[in-house]
Design a protein around this motif. Structure first.
Motif, PDB file in Angstrom:
ATOM      1  N   ILE A   9     -19.171 -23.836  56.943  1.00 10.83           N
ATOM      2  CA  ILE A   9     -20.393 -24.649  56.908  1.00 10.83           C
ATOM      3  C   ILE A   9     -20.570 -25.296  55.530  1.00 10.83           C
ATOM      4  CG2 ILE A   9     -22.904 -24.538  57.042  1.00 10.83           C
ATOM      5  CD1 ILE A   9     -22.505 -22.379  59.221  1.00 10.83           C
ATOM      6  N   ALA A  10     -20.341 -24.533  54.487  1.00  7.81           N
ATOM      7  CA  ALA A  10     -20.473 -25.082  53.137  1.00  7.81           C
ATOM      8  C   ALA A  10     -19.452 -26.190  52.899  1.00  7.81           C
ATOM      9  CB  ALA A  10     -20.305 -23.976  52.102  1.00  7.81           C
ATOM     10  N   GLY A  11     -18.231 -25.990  53.339  1.00  3.92           N
ATOM     11  CA  GLY A  11     -17.200 -27.014  53.188  1.00  3.92           C
ATOM     12  C   GLY A  11     -17.529 -28.279  53.961  1.00  3.92           C
ATOM     13  N   MET A  12     -18.065 -28.113  55.165  1.00  3.67           N
ATOM     14  CA  MET A  12     -18.448 -29.283  55.948  1.00  3.67           C
ATOM     15  C   MET A  12     -19.598 -30.032  55.288  1.00  3.67           C
ATOM     16  SD  MET A  12     -18.042 -27.827  59.807  1.00  3.67           S
ATOM     17  CE  MET A  12     -18.720 -29.285  60.554  1.00  3.67           C
ATOM     18  N   ALA A  13     -20.571 -29.311  54.741  1.00  9.32           N
ATOM     19  CA  ALA A  13     -21.697 -29.955  54.058  1.00  9.32           C
ATOM     20  C   ALA A  13     -21.201 -30.748  52.849  1.00  9.32           C
ATOM     21  CB  ALA A  13     -22.728 -28.911  53.637  1.00  9.32           C
ATOM     22  N   LEU A  14     -20.301 -30.161  52.072  1.00  8.93           N
ATOM     23  CA  LEU A  14     -19.753 -30.873  50.913  1.00  8.93           C
ATOM     24  C   LEU A  14     -18.908 -32.068  51.353  1.00  8.93           C
ATOM     25  CD1 LEU A  14     -18.796 -27.903  48.592  1.00  8.93           C
ATOM     26  CD2 LEU A  14     -20.664 -29.532  48.282  1.00  8.93           C
ATOM     27  N   GLY A  15     -18.187 -31.916  52.453  1.00  8.93           N
ATOM     28  CA  GLY A  15     -17.384 -33.030  52.967  1.00  8.93           C
ATOM     29  C   GLY A  15     -18.255 -34.194  53.413  1.00  8.93           C
ATOM     30  N   PHE A  16     -19.336 -33.896  54.129  1.00  8.22           N
ATOM     31  CA  PHE A  16     -20.253 -34.953  54.545  1.00  8.22           C
ATOM     32  C   PHE A  16     -20.894 -35.626  53.330  1.00  8.22           C
ATOM     33  CE2 PHE A  16     -20.535 -32.818  58.793  1.00  8.22           C
ATOM     34  CZ  PHE A  16     -20.033 -33.886  59.525  1.00  8.22           C
ATOM     35  N   ALA A  17     -21.264 -34.831  52.348  1.00  9.72           N
ATOM     36  CA  ALA A  17     -21.866 -35.404  51.143  1.00  9.72           C
ATOM     37  C   ALA A  17     -20.873 -36.305  50.423  1.00  9.72           C
ATOM     38  CB  ALA A  17     -22.348 -34.292  50.213  1.00  9.72           C
ATOM     39  N   ALA A  18     -19.616 -35.908  50.371  1.00  9.83           N
ATOM     40  CA  ALA A  18     -18.599 -36.726  49.709  1.00  9.83           C
ATOM     41  C   ALA A  18     -18.354 -38.020  50.474  1.00  9.83           C
ATOM     42  CB  ALA A  18     -17.297 -35.938  49.577  1.00  9.83           C
ATOM     43  N   TYR A  19     -18.321 -37.922  51.775  1.00  8.57           N
ATOM     44  CA  TYR A  19     -18.028 -39.105  52.586  1.00  8.57           C
ATOM     45  C   TYR A  19     -19.172 -40.114  52.537  1.00  8.57           C
ATOM     46  CZ  TYR A  19     -16.681 -41.985  56.541  1.00  8.57           C
ATOM     47  OH  TYR A  19     -16.345 -43.045  57.334  1.00  8.57           O
ATOM     48  N   PHE A  20     -20.387 -39.627  52.682  1.00 11.00           N
ATOM     49  CA  PHE A  20     -21.523 -40.537  52.781  1.00 11.00           C
ATOM     50  C   PHE A  20     -22.182 -40.846  51.435  1.00 11.00           C
ATOM     51  CE2 PHE A  20     -21.457 -38.743  57.113  1.00 11.00           C
ATOM     52  CZ  PHE A  20     -21.278 -39.926  57.802  1.00 11.00           C
ATOM     53  N   GLY A  21     -22.070 -39.960  50.464  1.00 13.61           N
ATOM     54  CA  GLY A  21     -22.812 -40.164  49.232  1.00 13.61           C
ATOM     55  C   GLY A  21     -21.989 -40.289  47.982  1.00 13.61           C
TER      56      GLY A  21
END
Length: 75
Positions: A9-21
């Motif tokens: 879950i933490a990795g996915m949250a960081l991945g989404f943040a990297a992709y979108f932000g």
């Protein structure tokens, strides 16, 4: 929840943040995650405020206790 699931879950949250932000969003999500972890551990009772404060006297007592356990009588 297992540690592997939390890591996912933490990795996915960081991945989404990297992709979108971008990079700064990753740092923000990471920082807020650490703050959330600390607050959660305080509320569960796993951490105490004294865990972050190192007192000189306590460290010296720990060293003295280790010396006594080894049998070293020198000061």
């Amino acid at each position: 929840m297992s540690r592997a699931m939390v890591g996912l879950i933490a990795g996915m949250a960081l991945g989404f943040a990297a992709y979108f932000g971008g990079f700064w969003a990753v740092l923000l999500v990471l920082g807020l995650g650490v703050v959330g972890l600390m607050v959660g551990r305080f509320m569960e009772g796993d951490l105490e405020p004294d865990d972050f404060v190192r007192r000189r006297g306590r460290q010296e007592r720990i060293r003295d206790d280790r010396r006594r356990a080894r049998g070293d009588r020198r000061q």
